[in-house]
Design a protein around this motif. Sequence first.
Motif, PDB file in Angstrom:
ATOM      1  N   ARG A   3      -1.206 -56.833  27.530  1.00  7.80           N
ATOM      2  CA  ARG A   3      -0.998 -56.811  26.086  1.00  7.80           C
ATOM      3  C   ARG A   3      -0.531 -58.207  25.663  1.00  7.80           C
ATOM      4  N   PRO A   4      -1.363 -58.943  24.946  1.00  5.81           N
ATOM      5  CA  PRO A   4      -1.034 -60.343  24.634  1.00  5.81           C
ATOM      6  C   PRO A   4       0.146 -60.469  23.672  1.00  5.81           C
ATOM      7  N   VAL A   5       0.934 -61.531  23.875  1.00  8.87           N
ATOM      8  CA  VAL A   5       2.101 -61.755  23.025  1.00  8.87           C
ATOM      9  C   VAL A   5       1.831 -62.797  21.945  1.00  8.87           C
ATOM     10  N   ASP A   6       0.749 -63.557  22.098  1.00  8.39           N
ATOM     11  CA  ASP A   6       0.408 -64.537  21.061  1.00  8.39           C
ATOM     12  C   ASP A   6      -1.091 -64.829  21.102  1.00  8.39           C
ATOM     13  N   ALA A   7      -1.516 -65.736  20.237  1.00  9.50           N
ATOM     14  CA  ALA A   7      -2.940 -66.016  20.078  1.00  9.50           C
ATOM     15  C   ALA A   7      -3.569 -66.577  21.349  1.00  9.50           C
ATOM     16  N   THR A   8      -2.874 -67.466  22.025  1.00 13.37           N
ATOM     17  CA  THR A   8      -3.430 -68.050  23.240  1.00 13.37           C
ATOM     18  C   THR A   8      -3.658 -66.987  24.303  1.00 13.37           C
ATOM     19  N   GLU A   9      -2.690 -66.118  24.487  1.00 10.50           N
ATOM     20  CA  GLU A   9      -2.877 -65.072  25.482  1.00 10.50           C
ATOM     21  C   GLU A   9      -3.972 -64.096  25.055  1.00 10.50           C
ATOM     22  N   ARG A  10      -4.132 -63.905  23.767  1.00 11.67           N
ATOM     23  CA  ARG A  10      -5.229 -63.063  23.274  1.00 11.67           C
ATOM     24  C   ARG A  10      -6.567 -63.657  23.702  1.00 11.67           C
ATOM     25  N   LEU A  11      -6.695 -64.965  23.637  1.00  9.37           N
ATOM     26  CA  LEU A  11      -7.933 -65.631  24.069  1.00  9.37           C
ATOM     27  C   LEU A  11      -8.125 -65.496  25.577  1.00  9.37           C
ATOM     28  N   ASN A  12      -7.029 -65.585  26.332  1.00  9.95           N
ATOM     29  CA  ASN A  12      -7.111 -65.423  27.782  1.00  9.95           C
ATOM     30  C   ASN A  12      -7.559 -64.006  28.154  1.00  9.95           C
ATOM     31  N   VAL A  13      -6.964 -63.016  27.509  1.00 15.49           N
ATOM     32  CA  VAL A  13      -7.327 -61.622  27.778  1.00 15.49           C
ATOM     33  C   VAL A  13      -8.783 -61.369  27.395  1.00 15.49           C
TER      34      VAL A  13
END
Length: 257
Positions: free
Chosen positions: A238-248
């Motif tokens: 579950r991503p915590v910010d925009a960058t992690e959303r892109l990684n996921v």
Amino acid sequence: MGKWSAFPHPGEFDLDAAEVRRQWAVLHAGDAEPLPTDEGVLQAWTHYHRGEFQKAVEVGLQAGGAGVTAANKATCIYATYLEKKEKAKLDLFLEAAQRAQAQALREPHNATAWYLHGYALGRYSQGISVARALAQGLGGTVKESLERAMKLRPRLADAHIALGAFHAEVIDKVGALIGGMTYGAKKETGLKLFQEALRLNPHSAIALIEYANGLVMLEGESRLADATALYEQAAAIRPVDATERLNVALAQAELQE
């Protein structure tokens, strides 16, 4: 600076500066960057975590000092995931690398500056081909900057990831013998770096992704099942910010192919 492409998931991370301050330890588990005291710098990071990468660069450079760090990271993430034109992408990596190098020379104890210098040059090297980058002598510079970052801040998990990727990429492209003798790349070192990154930041999607890639590069197709399992873990985070959303999203897309 022309208009950059927008973050493809607007509104998912509607953080304000106060929320970024409260969640700082979680948001920066990967780089262990100190919480800024300057409000302009904090605002630059807020734009970054929201996915407003161009605004993060503008505000970060205007703030100066630690704001340059936010600007450089925003540039690197945007170039990695959202810039479609190859030349523009390479130019952005070089731009970030040059700013990070200048920052590191001004502030030699700034671990994140050294890390972003190595990261940006590493991404640039992948863009022009690792073999070509090694021939240009960039490999040693990438390795030196990342090792310096880790020495200054041993908990900088993202530097462990990037250096692990360096070892994996070099061995994959030139082989273990030449990679070890010429560039100091070693399979065991690469694997340990990925494992340490995950120990430091166990919920990092990018650490799982790069470890998966590194396993296959360093140990071959016999590790494909393990690599797939790591991608599945990354895709479920579950991503915590925009960058992690892109990684996921990257992990999810790879699993669908």
